[in-house]
Design an enzyme around this catalytic site. Structure first.
Site, PDB file in Angstrom:
ATOM      1  N   LYS A   1       0.853  -1.204   0.000  1.00  0.00           N
ATOM      2  CA  LYS A   1       0.000   0.000   0.000  1.00  0.00           C
ATOM      3  C   LYS A   1       0.885   1.249   0.000  1.00  0.00           C
ATOM      4  O   LYS A   1       1.965   1.222  -0.595  1.00  0.00           O
ATOM      5  CB  LYS A   1      -0.990  -0.042   1.173  1.00  0.00           C
ATOM      6  CG  LYS A   1      -1.737  -1.378   1.211  1.00  0.00           C
ATOM      7  CD  LYS A   1      -2.910  -1.407   2.134  1.00  0.00           C
ATOM      8  CE  LYS A   1      -3.532  -2.788   2.114  1.00  0.00           C
ATOM      9  NZ  LYS A   1      -4.750  -2.894   2.896  1.00  0.00           N
TER      10      LYS A   1
ATOM     11  N   GLY B   1      -7.194  -5.036   7.119  1.00  0.00           N
ATOM     12  CA  GLY B   1      -6.587  -4.087   8.043  1.00  0.00           C
ATOM     13  C   GLY B   1      -7.316  -3.947   9.360  1.00  0.00           C
ATOM     14  O   GLY B   1      -7.039  -3.037  10.133  1.00  0.00           O
TER      15      GLY B   1
HETATM   16  P1  PGA Z   1      -4.305  -6.577   5.424  1.00  0.00           P
HETATM   17  O1  PGA Z   1      -4.528  -6.054   3.909  1.00  0.00           O
HETATM   18  O2  PGA Z   1      -3.480  -7.836   5.316  1.00  0.00           O
HETATM   19  O3  PGA Z   1      -3.582  -5.461   6.095  1.00  0.00           O
HETATM   20  O4  PGA Z   1      -5.656  -6.844   5.976  1.00  0.00           O
HETATM   21  C1  PGA Z   1      -4.746  -6.952   2.858  1.00  0.00           C
HETATM   22  C2  PGA Z   1      -4.982  -6.189   1.596  1.00  0.00           C
HETATM   23  O5  PGA Z   1      -5.631  -5.133   1.644  1.00  0.00           O
HETATM   24  O6  PGA Z   1      -4.550  -6.611   0.510  1.00  0.00           O
END
Ligand code: PGA
Length: 250
Positions: A11, A173
């Site tokens: 991200k 998240g």
């Molecule tokens: P996360 O994100 O592992 O932080 O939940 C996964 C993603 O959005 O690809």
């Protein structure tokens, strides 16, 4: 047998120095990852650094988004050729953050999938339902609709040239992971939806789970029959955690 694939989705995180440390850590531990394919989807501005550091390693890389346009007056956009210029192999399309925060529609995501595929990138197509949709029992319809947009535009066989990432939005998240059984149920439904159009493609296409997958829960999720890997956000920012997930994948 589908080869598992673990992809890190960084991200909008990192700096040149933190990325260097993270990749050094990942590369150092890759010897223990036996069969899983591993990739990193980095912020585009760092792809030069990432490609320089990962060339010659077992880790592939790619972008998190791309433009549907090839070039021209599209300020701030990144083309497939630009991603390829830095030897990207993958690109995420239709991440729920792009869909919800930047208004990407099923049709736009399908176009991005097609542009990426035709350029020679492997698109990672993100699909998944919101909490409200899960609670109203329309998870399979939502996933079917999101996949169908790609099928309508590019044909069902195109799916096998990319990867699907099932990411329930409520699990991204949040630390709230789908239970392995819950994830498996949806993965199986997604595969069945594709099988109704083309059984060979359904058998071949890899479906990753994404949404708070971490070092502690990865093995149980990855043990499920239709879960072929993971798309990892938060836990991909720490070499130790990311490697633990890669090892759990085999
Ligand atoms: P996360 O994100 O592992 O932080 O939940 C996964 C993603 O959005 O690809």
């Amino acid at each position: 047998m589908r080869k598992p694939i673990i992809a890190g989705n960084w991200k909008m995180n990192g700096s040149r120095s933190s990325i260097k440390d993270l990749l050094d850590g990942i590369k150092a531990g890759m010897g223990d990852v036996k069969s899983a394919e591993v990739a990193i989807c980095a912020p585009a501005i760092y792809l030069a650094d990432v490609s320089a550091q990962l060339t010659g390693s077992k880790v592939a890389w790619g972008g998190q988004n791309l433009s549907t346009e090839a070039s021209g007056a599209f300020t701030g956009e990144i083309s497939a050729d630009m991603l390829l210029d830095f030897k990207s192999e993958y690109v995420i399309v239709g991440h729920s953050e792009r869909r919800t925060l930047y208004g990407e529609t099923d049709e736009l995501v399908a176009e991005k999938f097609e542009v990426a595929r035709k350029a020679g990138l492997k698109p990672i197509l993100c699909i998944g339902e919101s909490l409200e949709e899960r609670e109203s029992g329309v998870t399979n319809e939502v996933c079917g609709r999101q996949i169908n947009a790609v099928i309508e535009r590019s044909g069902v066989k195109a799916l096998a040239e990319g990867v699907i990432a099932y990411e329930p939005i409520w699990a991204i998240g949040t630390g709230k992971t789908a239970t392995p059984e819950m994830a498996q149920e949806t993965h199986a439904a997604i595969r069945q939806f594709i099988a109704e159009k083309d059984a060979a493609v359904a058998e071949k296409v890899r479906i990753q789970y994404g949404g708070s997958m971490n070092a502690a829960n990865a093995a149980d999720l990855l043990a499920m029959e239709d879960i072929d890997g993971g798309l990892i956000g938060g836990a991909s920012l720490k070499a130790e955690d990311f490697l633990a997930i890669c090892k759990a994948a085999g």
